[in-house]
Enzyme design. Structure first.
Site, PDB file in Angstrom:
ATOM      1  N   SER A  10       0.799  -1.228   0.000  1.00  0.00           N
ATOM      2  CA  SER A  10       0.000   0.000   0.000  1.00  0.00           C
ATOM      3  C   SER A  10       0.827   1.270   0.000  1.00  0.00           C
ATOM      4  O   SER A  10       0.294   2.345  -0.193  1.00  0.00           O
ATOM      5  CB  SER A  10      -0.949   0.005   1.198  1.00  0.00           C
ATOM      6  OG  SER A  10      -0.194   0.009   2.386  1.00  0.00           O
ATOM      7  N   LYS A  55       0.983   4.298   6.929  1.00  0.00           N
ATOM      8  CA  LYS A  55       0.363   5.127   5.902  1.00  0.00           C
ATOM      9  C   LYS A  55       0.939   6.532   6.005  1.00  0.00           C
ATOM     10  O   LYS A  55       1.636   6.868   6.959  1.00  0.00           O
ATOM     11  CB  LYS A  55      -1.169   5.224   6.109  1.00  0.00           C
ATOM     12  CG  LYS A  55      -1.896   3.919   6.071  1.00  0.00           C
ATOM     13  CD  LYS A  55      -2.134   3.419   4.662  1.00  0.00           C
ATOM     14  CE  LYS A  55      -2.815   2.065   4.699  1.00  0.00           C
ATOM     15  NZ  LYS A  55      -2.048   0.967   4.191  1.00  0.00           N
TER      16      LYS A  55
END
Lengths: 166, 127
Positions: A40, A83
């Site tokens: 990701s 993230k």
């Protein structure tokens, strides 16, 4: 002879406890080495990269927009996710996908952050589970250690268009 | 560690099973705080993930607690800054479980797990 061995064992245990406490404090309050997995955050962080994260920013509330952070997963408290911070509390963020025609926006609530992975097409992030409470942030990733050909500070976000300025 | 309790909501923390509620110290951002630092709050756990409950003053009348979250409420409903204000709380924010009241000495007691009968979930998720 036996008393000598017993004395040595207790001394060893004493040192082990002291070093254990110092190590725990260091990992909790200073930082540590993290192995990242998953796609990701590509291309900034690839699968099985080793990075160094520091925890001081989280305690001093100096996490900034654009920082890559390690966060306890909001849906699974036992696992961590990695993230990038797209918006802090009060910021305006785009909640729709880049491919949508009509763009929807919202404001990040107080005490929360908006996280997105760099690999927008293959990332479950705040677009999926909403803004994440600030208290779940564990640390900020400062630089990459492995692989050696990518050693150094982490690049800026490849998705500059996701950062909405007021 | 002793925490000073500022709000009117009651402090209680309990352990849970399928018949009791668990209460933990929940670290959350408190809007009443003058500073922007997060502070810890103490509430009772009313529902665990998967339970459907009826809310008091929340934006949705019925809430199914999402996976990895819990629903917390203060015992004094009218004056409590709890899940009825900010919604389900992520389990990662849980800090500790309060087991006893230490001060003042006349209030020394072990905190018993107790789910108020009117706050029972409408439907409990079977494990």
């Amino acid at each position: 002879m036996f008393r000598n061995a017993l004395g040595k064992t207790f001394r060893f245990l004493g040192y082990a406890v002291q070093y254990g406490c110092v190590a725990h404090c260091a990992f909790e309050y200073l930082g540590g080495i993290v192995v990242c997995s998953g796609p990701s955050m590509e291309p900034t962080i690839q699968n099985s990269d080793i990075v160094f994260s520091e925890n001081l920013s989280r305690h001093f509330y100096s996490i900034r927009k654009g920082d890559i952070v390690i966060v306890k997963s909001p849906t699974d408290p036992k696992s961590n996710i990695c993230k990038r911070v797209i918006g802090l509390e009060g910021d305006k963020v785009c909640t729709s996908n880049p491919s949508d025609f009509l763009k929807t926006h919202s404001f990040v609530p107080k005490g929360h952050v908006w996280l997105e992975g760099d690999n927008l097409r293959n990332s479950t992030d705040s677009r999926c589970y909403g803004p994440v409470p600030y208290g779940l942030i564990r640390g900020r990733i400062c630089f990459k250690i492995w692989p050696l050909n990518d050693f150094g500070f982490l690049r800026a976000s490849p998705n500059g268009h996701r950062f909405l300025d007021d | 560690v002793l925490y000073m309790i500022k709000w009117m909501s009651l402090i209680i923390v309990f352990v849970c099973g399928s018949f009791f509620s668990i209460c933990f110290l929940v670290m959350a951002c408190n809007e009443n705080d003058c500073s922007s630092f997060t502070s810890k709050i103490i509430k009772r756990v009313i529902a665990l993930e998967g339970d459907i409950i009826k809310t008091i003053g929340y934006k949705k009348k019925y809430v199914k607690v999402p996976h990895g979250h819990i629903w917390v409420e203060g015992d004094h409903h009218g004056h409590s800054f709890d899940s009825n204000a900010f919604g389900p709380v992520s389990l990662g924010l849980l800090h500790a479980r309060a087991t006893h009241i230490l001060w003042p000495p006349k209030r020394w007691q072990k905190l018993q797990p107790m789910l108020p009968p009117e706050r029972k979930p409408l439907q409990r998720e079977q494990e």
